[in-house]
Design a protein around this motif. Structure first.
Motif, PDB file in Angstrom:
ATOM      1  N   UNK A   1       5.304  12.288   0.937  1.00 12.68           N
ATOM      2  CA  UNK A   1       4.744  13.614   1.170  1.00 12.68           C
ATOM      3  C   UNK A   1       5.663  14.617   0.488  1.00 12.68           C
ATOM      4  N   UNK A   2       5.084  15.712   0.017  1.00 11.74           N
ATOM      5  CA  UNK A   2       5.888  16.730  -0.656  1.00 11.74           C
ATOM      6  C   UNK A   2       6.711  17.550   0.328  1.00 11.74           C
TER       7      UNK A   2
ATOM      8  N   UNK B   1       0.826  -1.195   0.000  1.00 11.84           N
ATOM      9  CA  UNK B   1       0.000   0.000   0.000  1.00 11.84           C
ATOM     10  C   UNK B   1       0.867   1.253   0.000  1.00 11.84           C
ATOM     11  N   UNK B   2       0.404   2.277  -0.705  1.00 12.56           N
ATOM     12  CA  UNK B   2       1.042   3.586  -0.694  1.00 12.56           C
ATOM     13  C   UNK B   2       0.136   4.569   0.029  1.00 12.56           C
ATOM     14  N   UNK B   3       0.705   5.290   1.000  1.00 16.81           N
ATOM     15  CA  UNK B   3       0.035   6.388   1.681  1.00 16.81           C
ATOM     16  C   UNK B   3       0.577   7.680   1.063  1.00 16.81           C
ATOM     17  N   UNK B   4      -0.224   8.316   0.219  1.00 21.57           N
ATOM     18  CA  UNK B   4       0.230   9.508  -0.494  1.00 21.57           C
ATOM     19  C   UNK B   4      -0.249  10.757   0.242  1.00 21.57           C
ATOM     20  N   UNK B   5       0.674  11.697   0.477  1.00 26.75           N
ATOM     21  CA  UNK B   5       0.366  12.840   1.334  1.00 26.75           C
ATOM     22  C   UNK B   5       0.272  12.379   2.772  1.00 26.75           C
ATOM     23  N   UNK B   6       1.316  11.690   3.239  1.00 28.54           N
ATOM     24  CA  UNK B   6       1.243  10.941   4.499  1.00 28.54           C
ATOM     25  C   UNK B   6       1.180  11.811   5.745  1.00 28.54           C
ATOM     26  N   UNK B   7       1.504  13.108   5.642  1.00 31.75           N
ATOM     27  CA  UNK B   7       1.382  13.982   6.801  1.00 31.75           C
ATOM     28  C   UNK B   7       2.189  13.490   7.983  1.00 31.75           C
ATOM     29  N   UNK B   8       1.563  13.398   9.139  1.00 31.26           N
ATOM     30  CA  UNK B   8       2.279  12.980  10.349  1.00 31.26           C
ATOM     31  C   UNK B   8       2.336  11.466  10.524  1.00 31.26           C
TER      32      UNK B   8
ATOM     33  N   UNK C   1      -4.072  14.086 -10.522  1.00 28.72           N
ATOM     34  CA  UNK C   1      -3.569  13.373  -9.347  1.00 28.72           C
ATOM     35  C   UNK C   1      -4.187  11.989  -9.247  1.00 28.72           C
ATOM     36  N   UNK C   2      -5.498  11.892  -9.450  1.00 28.85           N
ATOM     37  CA  UNK C   2      -6.162  10.592  -9.386  1.00 28.85           C
ATOM     38  C   UNK C   2      -5.723   9.681 -10.529  1.00 28.85           C
ATOM     39  N   UNK C   3      -5.502  10.255 -11.702  1.00 33.12           N
ATOM     40  CA  UNK C   3      -5.022   9.457 -12.828  1.00 33.12           C
ATOM     41  C   UNK C   3      -3.657   8.863 -12.521  1.00 33.12           C
ATOM     42  N   UNK C   4      -2.810   9.622 -11.832  1.00 34.85           N
ATOM     43  CA  UNK C   4      -1.508   9.111 -11.422  1.00 34.85           C
ATOM     44  C   UNK C   4      -1.652   7.981 -10.393  1.00 34.85           C
ATOM     45  N   UNK C   5      -2.600   8.125  -9.478  1.00 35.94           N
ATOM     46  CA  UNK C   5      -2.813   7.051  -8.506  1.00 35.94           C
ATOM     47  C   UNK C   5      -3.300   5.775  -9.202  1.00 35.94           C
TER      48      UNK C   5
ATOM     49  N   UNK D   1      11.282   2.419  10.788  1.00 34.98           N
ATOM     50  CA  UNK D   1      11.767   1.205  10.150  1.00 34.98           C
ATOM     51  C   UNK D   1      10.704   0.308   9.563  1.00 34.98           C
ATOM     52  N   UNK D   2       9.431   0.686   9.702  1.00 37.58           N
ATOM     53  CA  UNK D   2       8.354  -0.202   9.269  1.00 37.58           C
ATOM     54  C   UNK D   2       7.754   0.195   7.928  1.00 37.58           C
ATOM     55  N   UNK D   3       8.205   1.306   7.350  1.00 39.46           N
ATOM     56  CA  UNK D   3       7.670   1.763   6.065  1.00 39.46           C
ATOM     57  C   UNK D   3       8.773   2.465   5.292  1.00 39.46           C
ATOM     58  N   UNK D   4       8.656   2.420   3.966  1.00 42.64           N
ATOM     59  CA  UNK D   4       9.589   3.144   3.102  1.00 42.64           C
ATOM     60  C   UNK D   4       9.001   4.525   2.843  1.00 42.64           C
ATOM     61  N   UNK D   5       9.573   5.539   3.466  1.00 40.73           N
ATOM     62  CA  UNK D   5       9.016   6.894   3.425  1.00 40.73           C
ATOM     63  C   UNK D   5       9.964   7.804   2.649  1.00 40.73           C
ATOM     64  N   UNK D   6       9.410   8.578   1.708  1.00 44.62           N
ATOM     65  CA  UNK D   6      10.265   9.431   0.888  1.00 44.62           C
ATOM     66  C   UNK D   6       9.537  10.714   0.512  1.00 44.62           C
ATOM     67  N   UNK D   7      10.315  11.699   0.068  1.00 46.98           N
ATOM     68  CA  UNK D   7       9.758  12.968  -0.393  1.00 46.98           C
ATOM     69  C   UNK D   7       9.295  12.810  -1.843  1.00 46.98           C
ATOM     70  N   UNK D   8       8.031  13.067  -2.089  1.00 50.83           N
ATOM     71  CA  UNK D   8       7.465  13.048  -3.440  1.00 50.83           C
ATOM     72  C   UNK D   8       6.063  13.627  -3.359  1.00 50.83           C
ATOM     73  N   UNK D   9       5.612  14.200  -4.460  1.00 48.72           N
ATOM     74  CA  UNK D   9       4.283  14.797  -4.452  1.00 48.72           C
ATOM     75  C   UNK D   9       3.563  14.611  -5.759  1.00 48.72           C
ATOM     76  N   UNK D  10       2.266  14.654  -5.695  1.00 51.29           N
ATOM     77  CA  UNK D  10       1.435  14.587  -6.897  1.00 51.29           C
ATOM     78  C   UNK D  10       1.606  15.864  -7.713  1.00 51.29           C
ATOM     79  N   UNK D  11       1.443  15.751  -9.048  1.00 47.81           N
ATOM     80  CA  UNK D  11       0.839  14.652  -9.798  1.00 47.81           C
ATOM     81  C   UNK D  11       1.822  13.651 -10.386  1.00 47.81           C
TER      82      UNK D  11
END
Length: 274
Positions: free
Chosen positions: A71-72, A46-53, A123-127, A86-96
């Motif tokens: 998250x951007x 699963x991808x959490x896009x715009x993951x915030x906190x 953005x939805x098309x990218x998802x 350590x439980x998720x691969x988290x990186x800087x990225x943003x839509x679209x």
């Protein structure tokens, strides 16, 4: 990237800690329902896009899913890494545009992220592109018209004569859509999702008057820009109005109970991207 996107990045820069102290708990409310709608469970990628906190990422990890998060804003990425060490691969990225190959994920979730992008359909098309055929995408946005609890600070700002700054762009009308169940479901359909459905999620958010005010005072979101648009004098005027208007929502204990309504939509990714 549109002018709207650039300003969103600007106004959220450096706000991760303030958000975590104020509005993160509000936005966490639909997390479980969002993951349910995306059918996230053990073994899901699963991808959490715009993951915030990191609230949704942490909830997905708790379901034994394999989690990526983006998250951007660098501060939000740091906050999510703390939430799921350590439980998720988290990186800087943003839509679209996201740095993943076609058909990568079983599920993609975006909790209120569509409120902050200049081209929601793109953005939805990218998802859809990064979700495998038959996979699920689920998103939340705030409903319009907004519920009374969500408009409290805006009403106070209006009473003080504060208006939206000229430098703060609205979404281009060609990119906007009705913030209704029908409008959001139709947007998912236009992006190529099958069986797109949307429902309202309503709840009463209990918070302290100071906590609720603090987020906007510290410049979070568009309302934060309005509240800060006329300096300390305008802020003080709005605060006086806020203290009076808050009585509508104040309990005997002094807490505020603020009605909110979000939209939660989900659909199944078709086999054609782009």
């Amino acid at each position: 990237m549109t002018a709207f996107d650039r300003v969103e990045r600007r106004i959220w820069s450096g706000k991760a800690e303030a958000y975590a102290r104020t509005y993160a708990r509000l936005c966490a409310h639909p997390a479980a329902a969002l993951l349910d709608a995306a059918q996230v469970g053990p073994g899901s990628r699963v991808l959490d896009v715009g993951c915030g906190s990191g609230t949704v990422s942490a909830a997905a990890v708790a379901r034994d899913a394999t989690v990526d998060a983006v998250d951007a804003d660098p501060g939000m990425v740091t906050a999510t890494r703390r939430s799921v060490p350590g439980a998720a691969a988290v990186r800087i990225a943003g839509l679209p545009e996201l740095p993943y190959a076609d058909d990568t994920f079983d599920a993609v979730v975006g909790n209120f992220v569509l409120n902050h992008v200049g081209r929601p359909l793109a953005a939805l098309t990218e998802l859809r592109r990064i979700t495998r055929p038959g996979g699920r995408v689920a998103v939340t946005i705030w409903r319009a018209p907004a519920a009374p609890g969500q408009t409290l600070i805006g009403r106070a700002a209006q009473s003080a004569g504060l208006t939206r700054p000229a430098w703060l762009p609205a979404l281009d009308p060609d990119d906007d859509f009705p913030r209704t169940p029908e409008g959001l479901a139709a947007l998912l359909g236009a992006a190529g999702f099958l069986e797109a459905k949307c429902s309202e999620v309503a709840w009463d958010h209990e918070t302290g008057a100071e906590e609720w005010w603090a987020g906007a005072e510290q410049g979070i979101g568009a309302i934060g820009q309005v509240l800060n648009s006329r300096g300390p004098e305008g802020m003080a005027e709005a605060r006086r109005a806020y203290d009076g208007l808050s009585a509508e929502f104040r309990t005997q204990s002094g807490q505020l109970v603020l009605p909110h309504v979000a939209l939660l939509a989900a659909g199944t990714a078709s086999g054609v991207a782009g």
